[in-house]
Motif scaffolding. Structure first.
Motif, short mmCIF file in Angstrom:
data_model
loop_
_atom_site.label_atom_id
_atom_site.label_comp_id
_atom_site.label_asym_id
_atom_site.label_seq_id
_atom_site.Cartn_x
_atom_site.Cartn_y
_atom_site.Cartn_z
N THR A 112 56.86 -24.49 31.66
CA THR A 112 56.44 -23.44 32.60
C THR A 112 56.52 -22.08 31.94
O THR A 112 55.62 -21.24 32.09
N ARG A 113 57.60 -21.82 31.19
CA ARG A 113 57.74 -20.53 30.52
C ARG A 113 56.63 -20.35 29.47
O ARG A 113 56.12 -19.23 29.29
N ALA A 114 56.27 -21.42 28.79
CA ALA A 114 55.17 -21.34 27.81
C ALA A 114 53.89 -20.89 28.49
O ALA A 114 53.15 -20.05 27.97
N ALA A 115 53.63 -21.44 29.66
CA ALA A 115 52.41 -21.07 30.40
C ALA A 115 52.47 -19.63 30.87
O ALA A 115 51.47 -18.90 30.80
N ILE A 116 53.64 -19.19 31.34
CA ILE A 116 53.78 -17.81 31.82
C ILE A 116 53.58 -16.82 30.67
O ILE A 116 52.87 -15.82 30.80
N ASP A 117 54.20 -17.11 29.52
CA ASP A 117 54.16 -16.16 28.41
C ASP A 117 52.78 -16.06 27.77
O ASP A 117 52.48 -15.06 27.09
N THR A 118 51.96 -17.06 27.95
CA THR A 118 50.61 -17.01 27.38
C THR A 118 49.56 -16.60 28.41
O THR A 118 48.38 -16.55 28.09
N ASP A 119 50.01 -16.28 29.62
CA ASP A 119 49.07 -15.84 30.66
C ASP A 119 48.67 -14.38 30.40
O ASP A 119 49.52 -13.56 30.06
N SER A 120 47.42 -14.07 30.59
CA SER A 120 46.91 -12.73 30.26
C SER A 120 47.04 -11.74 31.41
O SER A 120 46.78 -10.55 31.22
N HIS A 121 47.44 -12.19 32.58
CA HIS A 121 47.54 -11.31 33.74
C HIS A 121 48.92 -10.67 33.77
O HIS A 121 49.82 -11.09 34.50
N LEU A 122 49.10 -9.61 32.99
CA LEU A 122 50.42 -9.00 32.82
C LEU A 122 50.94 -8.39 34.11
O LEU A 122 52.15 -8.23 34.29
N GLU A 123 50.04 -8.02 35.02
CA GLU A 123 50.49 -7.43 36.28
C GLU A 123 51.26 -8.44 37.14
O GLU A 123 52.00 -8.06 38.04
#
Length: 395
Positions: A165-176
């Motif tokens: 899950t953290r891998a998916a969060i850290d590679t998500d482009s929606h920084l907001e």
């Protein structure tokens, strides 16, 4: 572990009676009970020594109204999550099989599995793997929970899900959405942490009831809890209120002495009141949030660089209160302090009022009966009655 939720309304009312213009600083904000209570009263500045609580504060108390739904976040993250999950399942295939057998076996089987499990604190091989992961810029970076906290605070299966899950969060482009996602990630993990309300230690199957509890908890999904937490980690107050708020991470005494706070009307302080350094009760959440692959030692798999405060040292508690009162008085704003009669300061033979009156013109005291946590209640009751005092210090 703190007591601010039952005190939040009293603090809010005391602050409202001051009619002070400017924001309210919550120096020891924790999970934000006081900040939440002030949403109709004043804008807030939250501060805490723990980084993970700041993510929760930013997600709840700052930012514009969210334009993304939880379902959209899940849809966005799912491919990255599943990709890293498959990699970790392959890496830990043998260990996952052993864990499944232990969970389906007897209490002795599970105890033996937990006792023999390897982690960074007891395994040179895991320490080498942690060093490789820490230095990786790819998906291999996401293995911290599996290497540090599996077969103890979490099942290996749950730790793998947490890393994926953290891998998916850290590679998500929606920084907001990042603080929201990380706050939900921590909140989801907290639901399933195998510990007695804190993470100084994890539970072992030393009784039939503990065995049943661990098996039941370890059968639940981190991904499912994360998905639910996206809905429960909701924004507080209006957008206008949140945009005036600020979030800090650091030592409370450093913050009030730095002279950097602006537009402040009142300072609220709820310092630690026992000799226990609270960071040891939250080190798992802090390490998960920071994802920094620290050293690890002891049964609790503790990091060595945990934050410590003079408020929890009998030799330093008096000087810490002097520093607090001295620096807030220089700001020429009221100081509201909550502190129990049974606190460490009392053991040093002095009261909050005696110190505060050296820096403030007047101190008003209100007292309330409260229940304090006994930090997991290894023996006796989990709560004990105490007198909580609210000191309103006026310039």
């Amino acid at each position: 572990m703190g007591t601010k939720r039952h005190m939040a309304d009293h603090v809010r009312d005391a602050i409202a009676e001051l009619n002070a213009e400017g924001r309210v600083v919550d120096l020891f904000s924790g999970m934000g009970s006081v900040a939440e209570s002030l949403q109709e009263t004043a804008s807030v500045v939250t501060n805490d020594a723990m980084s993970f609580t700041a993510a929760l504060s930013r997600a709840r108390f700052t930012g514009s109204d969210r334009s993304t739904t939880s379902a959209e976040v899940i849809e966005r993250l799912l491919p990255g999550y599943e990709a890293r999950l498959r990699e970790l399942e392959s890496t830990y295939a043998i260990e996952l099989k052993s864990e499944a057998a232990a969970l389906n076996g007897s209490r002795t089987d599970l105890l033996d599995y937990m006792d023999k499990a390897q982690h960074v604190g007891n395994s040179a091989a895991h320490r080498r793997s942690a060093k490789v992961a820490a230095e990786s810029s790819g998906s291999d970076h996401y293995e911290l929970a599996s290497l540090y906290f599996s077969a103890g605070y979490l099942s290996l299966r749950q730790a793998i899900e947490l890393d994926a899950t953290r891998a998916a969060i850290d590679t998500d482009s929606h920084l907001e959405d990042r603080d929201w996602m990380l706050a939900a990630w921590i909140a989801g993990a907290s639901v399933l942490i195998n510990a007695p309300g804190h993470t100084a230690q994890y539970l072992r199957p030393n009784s039939n009831s503990a065995h049943t509890r661990i098996v039941r908890t370890w059968s639940r999904s981190i991904w499912d809890e994360f998905s639910s937490a996206l809905d429960t980690v909701s924004q507080v107050g209006s957008e206008a209120w949140r945009q005036r708020n600020s979030v800090y991470v650091g030592d409370a005494l450093d913050l009030v002495s730095a002279g950097e706070l602006r537009d402040i009307g009142t300072v609220y302080a709820d310092p630690p009141y026992t000799k226990d350094q609270y960071s040891r009760y939250y080190h798992v959440y802090e390490t998960l949030y920071r994802y920094d692959f620290p050293d690890s030692s002891g049964v609790g798999r503790n990091r060595s660089d945990r934050f410590t405060t003079g408020f929890s040292l009998k030799t330093a508690v008096v000087s810490s209160f002097h520093d607090l009162c001295r620096n807030v008085s220089r700001m020429r704003v009221p100081l509201v302090i909550s502190y129990p009669s049974s606190g460490l300061l009392g053991e040093a033979g002095i009261t909050v009022s005696e110190i505060a009156l050296q820096y403030f013109e007047k101190v008003k005291t209100q007292s309330y009966e409260a229940n304090h946590s006994t930090m997991g209640a290894s023996t006796g009751a989990s709560k004990k009655s105490a007198t909580e005092n609210l000191y309103v210090c006026l310039v």
